[in-house]
Scaffold this motif. Structure first.
Motif, PDB file in Angstrom:
ATOM      1  N   GLY A 134       0.800  -1.223   0.000  1.00 63.21           N
ATOM      2  CA  GLY A 134       0.000   0.000   0.000  1.00 63.21           C
ATOM      3  C   GLY A 134       0.830   1.269   0.000  1.00 63.21           C
ATOM      4  N   PRO A 135       0.142   2.406   0.141  1.00 61.39           N
ATOM      5  CA  PRO A 135       0.833   3.691   0.064  1.00 61.39           C
ATOM      6  C   PRO A 135       1.628   3.970   1.333  1.00 61.39           C
ATOM      7  N   ARG A 136       2.735   4.657   1.221  1.00 62.65           N
ATOM      8  CA  ARG A 136       3.521   5.090   2.377  1.00 62.65           C
ATOM      9  C   ARG A 136       4.036   6.519   2.110  1.00 62.65           C
ATOM     10  N   PHE A 137       5.116   6.569   1.311  1.00 62.00           N
ATOM     11  CA  PHE A 137       5.811   7.826   1.048  1.00 62.00           C
ATOM     12  C   PHE A 137       4.874   8.946   0.577  1.00 62.00           C
ATOM     13  N   THR A 138       3.925   8.603  -0.287  1.00 58.66           N
ATOM     14  CA  THR A 138       3.099   9.649  -0.898  1.00 58.66           C
ATOM     15  C   THR A 138       1.956  10.115  -0.005  1.00 58.66           C
ATOM     16  N   ILE A 139       1.752   9.451   1.152  1.00 54.52           N
ATOM     17  CA  ILE A 139       0.674   9.906   2.040  1.00 54.52           C
ATOM     18  C   ILE A 139       1.214  10.471   3.355  1.00 54.52           C
ATOM     19  N   ILE A 140       2.543  10.585   3.447  1.00 53.03           N
ATOM     20  CA  ILE A 140       3.138  11.085   4.699  1.00 53.03           C
ATOM     21  C   ILE A 140       3.235  12.604   4.681  1.00 53.03           C
ATOM     22  N   ARG A 141       2.659  13.205   5.717  1.00 52.19           N
ATOM     23  CA  ARG A 141       2.752  14.653   5.840  1.00 52.19           C
ATOM     24  C   ARG A 141       3.958  15.012   6.692  1.00 52.19           C
ATOM     25  N   ASP A 142       4.176  14.204   7.698  1.00 53.50           N
ATOM     26  CA  ASP A 142       5.244  14.511   8.647  1.00 53.50           C
ATOM     27  C   ASP A 142       5.632  13.222   9.359  1.00 53.50           C
ATOM     28  N   ILE A 143       6.685  13.311  10.162  1.00 55.78           N
ATOM     29  CA  ILE A 143       7.043  12.163  10.980  1.00 55.78           C
ATOM     30  C   ILE A 143       6.633  12.431  12.421  1.00 55.78           C
ATOM     31  N   PRO A 144       6.463  11.454  13.290  1.00 56.95           N
ATOM     32  CA  PRO A 144       6.625  10.035  13.015  1.00 56.95           C
ATOM     33  C   PRO A 144       5.536   9.502  12.077  1.00 56.95           C
ATOM     34  N   TYR A 145       5.866   8.398  11.411  1.00 51.39           N
ATOM     35  CA  TYR A 145       4.906   7.828  10.475  1.00 51.39           C
ATOM     36  C   TYR A 145       3.831   7.075  11.249  1.00 51.39           C
ATOM     37  N   ASP A 146       2.754   7.786  11.572  1.00 51.13           N
ATOM     38  CA  ASP A 146       1.564   7.098  12.053  1.00 51.13           C
ATOM     39  C   ASP A 146       0.348   7.831  11.490  1.00 51.13           C
ATOM     40  N   ARG A 147      -0.831   7.247  11.704  1.00 55.65           N
ATOM     41  CA  ARG A 147      -2.004   7.695  10.948  1.00 55.65           C
ATOM     42  C   ARG A 147      -2.266   9.200  11.001  1.00 55.65           C
ATOM     43  N   PRO A 148      -2.174   9.853  12.162  1.00 59.53           N
ATOM     44  CA  PRO A 148      -2.466  11.293  12.184  1.00 59.53           C
ATOM     45  C   PRO A 148      -1.516  12.118  11.309  1.00 59.53           C
ATOM     46  N   SER A 149      -0.343  11.590  10.998  1.00 57.14           N
ATOM     47  CA  SER A 149       0.602  12.330  10.152  1.00 57.14           C
ATOM     48  C   SER A 149       0.459  11.969   8.685  1.00 57.14           C
ATOM     49  N   THR A 150      -0.607  11.265   8.335  1.00 55.14           N
ATOM     50  CA  THR A 150      -0.787  10.872   6.933  1.00 55.14           C
ATOM     51  C   THR A 150      -2.115  11.414   6.423  1.00 55.14           C
ATOM     52  N   ARG A 370      -8.660  10.016  -0.905  1.00 51.81           N
ATOM     53  CA  ARG A 370      -7.428   9.858  -0.115  1.00 51.81           C
ATOM     54  C   ARG A 370      -6.377  10.740  -0.790  1.00 51.81           C
ATOM     55  N   ASP A 371      -5.985  11.813  -0.114  1.00 51.84           N
ATOM     56  CA  ASP A 371      -5.093  12.776  -0.761  1.00 51.84           C
ATOM     57  C   ASP A 371      -3.701  12.201  -0.989  1.00 51.84           C
ATOM     58  N   ILE A 372      -3.134  12.587  -2.128  1.00 48.65           N
ATOM     59  CA  ILE A 372      -1.721  12.300  -2.398  1.00 48.65           C
ATOM     60  C   ILE A 372      -0.966  13.522  -1.893  1.00 48.65           C
ATOM     61  N   LEU A 373      -0.092  13.336  -0.927  1.00 52.73           N
ATOM     62  CA  LEU A 373       0.589  14.494  -0.337  1.00 52.73           C
ATOM     63  C   LEU A 373       1.881  14.829  -1.062  1.00 52.73           C
ATOM     64  N   LEU A 374       2.436  13.854  -1.740  1.00 57.53           N
ATOM     65  CA  LEU A 374       3.658  14.120  -2.484  1.00 57.53           C
ATOM     66  C   LEU A 374       3.596  13.402  -3.817  1.00 57.53           C
ATOM     67  N   ARG A 375       3.854  14.175  -4.889  1.00 54.65           N
ATOM     68  CA  ARG A 375       3.762  13.515  -6.194  1.00 54.65           C
ATOM     69  C   ARG A 375       4.957  12.589  -6.380  1.00 54.65           C
TER      70      ARG A 375
END
Ligand code: ZN
Ligand code: ZN
Length: 807
Positions: A134-150, A370-375
């Motif tokens: 599934g998606p990881r890099f493109t749905i991350i807004r910030d770290i740490p990588y958990d749901r509220p940051s995606t 589901r927004d793409i945060l990074l192209r």
């Protein structure tokens, strides 16, 4: 006797199902202990009988989950405790930083089964995923990588999903994008004005539009694709016309390996890469070609319009559940899936942005919330002789770091102008960005800025050094020169190519480097591109280069290879070439040619170049392959495509003319021999082969001379020209045969997409080396001279508007 060991694991081990994996591994062996996330990765304490603990340690890396990437394991003995069981210890949130982030990964076999299982609660759900996919890099807004940051933050999990998420034994334990029909994102079909179309099944509705020959914009992982039925020539032509993309090949998505096999030649390694979790676009030889050679009637499911004048086709398998549903519901044999953009802009990611930018291109939009945060564009690789080489390293690979040999200071390297990527280094890790593209419009600049900011943030890197190309007119260089708070180091383009190859291969010391490409700013202010260097990370010497020829009209000579053919002929034979009885000369427009020859003679708007790419262009035009191009490197690519697959070993001669400490590679004898063959009406296939052979023999001769002179025997091959398979393979084989050690690029593109890695390596070496204050040591035209004095000389030359970087 019981023992207890502490195991520190670093690498990509968070958010990839690593803790549940270790939990199961420990429980299965009745071992006790703990596992917790740490800033560097995870720490395991494991206790039990010595043999069983040893067995656990041995299995730990071997059976790790598919997305995990272990870069280091350190093991110590610690005193035993009375745990009794094995527990996952929850760590403080702030500790979960500074670990590696996983790239986006294709749907896994387990999720795929559930997707098509009518009894599964996620049957047909387009966003099914688990810790293995599934998606990881493109749905991350910030770290740490958990749901509220995606971008999944807005979808609270339903009780069933939450139970999965919290169960260490579930495949979806801590799968941040976990979702279902109840609680997760939804798909909609919009018309071109952005109006939602009422329908029960938006995917089925999109399918019927595609069957009708229309273009549908489909939201994927890292951006929108423009989709059209690849077996429908009219639909493909419509897409070409709207995308203003005349001949540049399109990639096609096929449902499975069997469908790929019907259109392309597939060997074992290619099958593995096609099915890999990164799911890159793989360039494969068209099956059609075989049939033509056998003399049977040419036919293929995929019409010529998809990749005209090319022996290869870019093929990939569906990587999101949505792609799988689209292909399955439509029973498509192949869909053109090209980046959702106008030729040179970045790929669109936002729903409204897509409608605004693509409404002239697409008839319908298959969107979701589901927004793409990074192209992140699709990656492109080539598999030749069992070796996979990156042509465009992006989705699926980014942000996995390239491992360096030694720790580096933190560098931000901003890359070149075309096929731009940036690189951030930290310790032994070099993080290359996704493909940013050609920096020649406002949208690309914005993407560049966004990528720099985002990567610095999620990787927590504050660079001490910023490295940039010496070309004063590159956007990336101008950007770098405006930054403060870091040491700025300009790096020569071809030195960066060789350093990129060295860094990827963990080389030290000095090498002989062949840096062959189209354009790079030289330290003498001319346009370099056919460069043989002796180089280390800190410095380089220009040992040899192709002789300079004028590029009449500057930038126009890149778009119009016939100008380069005239330039080479005028350079070697003067005006006498106009009397040659060959088709190229006979077909020249007299007035235009006269003007061009005068420009060359009077040195008007005719910058000098030693470019290898322009030599390919000139030869391609001269032998009638094409006079103008529609995309970057088209003439060179088609020259390679025409090579005869005979055993002809004839090679056109090059001459090596002593020049100071090095050599100039003279092309006059090559053109004389080529003109002889043209006069004898030899087929272009034969001439192309002899031209390629000629370059190889000349380079081997040169490498041998350099070995004698310098005692260096390692050779690095880099630069965009090495995307040419025939040239690369033949040169590598001949150099190996002559006793050289040969290093090439695999993990990182040899073209300008890999430039940033080399810039980082050179800048780090010069930063560490306290002896010298400036780099390069013999720079006459770099930033030590006022930039604007050089802008006039090179104005516009490298701004290729014919180029567009998406396949
Ligand atoms: Zn899965
Ligand atoms: Zn749910």
């Amino acid at each position: 006797m019981e023992i207890r060991r502490q195991i520190e694991v670093s690498g990509i081990v968070q958010g990839v199902g690593f803790r549940p994996y270790v939990y199961r591994l420990a429980i299965g062996r009745q071992l006790s202990g703990t596992i917790r996330n740490t800033p560097a990765g995870v720490t395991i304490e494991i206790q039990g009988a010595a043999e069983t603990v040893q067995d656990f340690v041995e299995h730990l890396p071997a059976e790790a989950p598919p997305l995990a990437r272990i870069t280091n394991l350190s093991i110590h003995d610690v005193p035993c405790t009375r745990d009794g069981d094995f527990r996952i210890v929850h760590s403080l949130e702030q500790e979960e930083v500074r670990t590696l982030i996983s790239p986006d990964v294709a749907i896994c076999p387990d999720c795929l089964c559930e997707l098509f299982d009518p009894n599964d609660r996620r049957y047909g759900y387009p966003f099914i995923n688990c810790t293995n996919c599934g998606p990881r890099f493109t749905i991350i807004r910030d770290i740490p990588y958990d749901r509220p940051s995606t971008s999944m933050a807005r979808f609270p999990m339903c009780p069933t999903c939450l139970a999965e998420y919290e169960n260490p034994l579930d495949r979806r334990f801590h799968a941040q994008p976990n979702a279902c029909w109840e609680c997760g994102p939804r798909v909609e079909l919009w018309d071109k004005s952005g109006q939602r179309i009422e329908c029960r099944d938006p995917i089925a509705e999109a399918v019927s539009q595609l069957h009708a020959g229309l273009v549908v914009a489909v939201k994927g992982l890292g951006g929108f694709h423009l989709a059209a039925d690849a077996t429908n020539a009219a639909a493909v032509a419509l897409l070409r016309q709207r995308k203003r993309r005349v001949e540049k090949p399109f990639a096609v998505m096929v449902p499975d390996l069997r469908a790929a096999e019907e259109i392309c030649e597939l060997d074992g390694p290619a099958r593995i890469v096609l099915q890999s979790m990164q799911r890159p676009i793989v360039l494969l030889k068209k099956v059609l070609l075989k049939k033509v050679q056998l003399g049977t009637k040419a036919s293929s499911m995929v019409p010529d319009e998809v990749a005209p004048f090319n022996r290869y086709l870019g093929v990939f398998l569906p990587y999101t559940p949505l792609h799988n549903l689209l292909l399955a519901k439509g029973r498509f044999k192949a869909l053109v899936m090209t980046s959702g953009n106008l030729s040179e802009e970045p790929i669109a990611i936002d729903n409204d942005e897509a409608v605004t930018r693509l409404s002239g291109l697409a008839d319908y939009f298959l969107v979701h919330n589901r927004d793409i945060l990074l192209r992140c564009d699709d990656s492109v690789v080539r598999v030749a002789s069992g070796v996979t080489r990156q042509l465009r390293r992006s989705r699926g690979f980014v942000p996995v770091p390239v491992l360096l040999k030694d720790d580096q200071p933190s560098v931000l390297a901003v890359g070149g102008e075309l096929k731009n990527t940036i690189c951030l280094t930290k310790g032994k890790h070099a993080f290359l960005s996704q493909h940013i593209g050609d920096l020649e419009n406002v949208e690309s600049y914005a993407f560049f800025n966004e990528a720099v900011g985002h990567l610095k943030r999620i990787l927590e890197i504050h660079p001490e050094i910023i490295a940039y190309d010496l070309h004063p007119d590159y956007f990336s260089s101008k950007w770098a020169l405006q930054q403060s708070g870091a040491k700025l180091i300009g790096v020569q383009h071809h030195h960066a190519h060789i350093a990129s190859c060295m860094a990827e291969n963990h080389l030290e010391g000095r090498v002989i480097g062949f840096a062959l490409d189209g354009t790079g700013y030289g330290t003498d202010g001319h346009i370099w591109g056919g460069e043989v260097l002796t180089a280390g990370y800190e410095t380089f010497e220009r040992a040899a280069h192709f002789e300079y020829v004028p590029m009449p009209g500057g930038e126009a000579a890149i778009r119009e290879p016939w100008r380069m053919a005239v330039s080479y002929l005028a350079h070697h034979f003067g005006r006498e070439f106009l009397g040659l009885s060959i088709p190229f000369v006979r077909q020249l427009d007299t007035a235009k040619t006269e003007l061009l020859v005068r420009m060359i003679e009077h040195k008007v708007n005719s910058p000098l170049t030693s470019s290898c790419g322009r030599l390919f262009d000139g030869v391609a035009a001269l032998i009638g392959i094409r006079r103008t191009v529609n995309y970057e490197a088209q003439a060179a690519i088609e020259l390679e495509m025409t090579i005869s697959m005979s055993e002809d070993e004839t090679a056109y001669p090059l001459e090596l003319l002593p020049d100071g400490d090095g050599w100039i590679i003279g092309t006059r004898p090559l053109f004389e021999a080529l003109l002889d063959d043209l006069g004898r009406n030899l087929p272009v296939a034969v001439i192309s082969r002899r031209f390629h052979n000629g370059l190889v023999e000349g380079f081997v001769q040169l490498a041998t001379l350099l070995r004698k002179k310098t005692a260096l025997h390692s050779v690095c091959l880099s630069g965009g020209t090495f995307h040419n398979v025939y040239l690369s393979q033949r040169l590598e084989a001949r150099l190996l045969g002559a006793g050289f050690e040969v290093f090439t690029q695999k993990e990182v593109p040899s073209g300008d997409g890999g430039l940033s890695l080399g810039q980082a390596a050179v800048a780090a070496a010069n930063f560490t080396c306290r002896i010298r204050n400036s780099y390069p040591q013999d720079c006459q035209a770099g930033p030590c001279v006022r930039l604007d004095t050089h802008i006039d000389r090179l104005i516009g030359v490298t701004r290729r508007r014919t180029a567009s970087a998406d396949p």
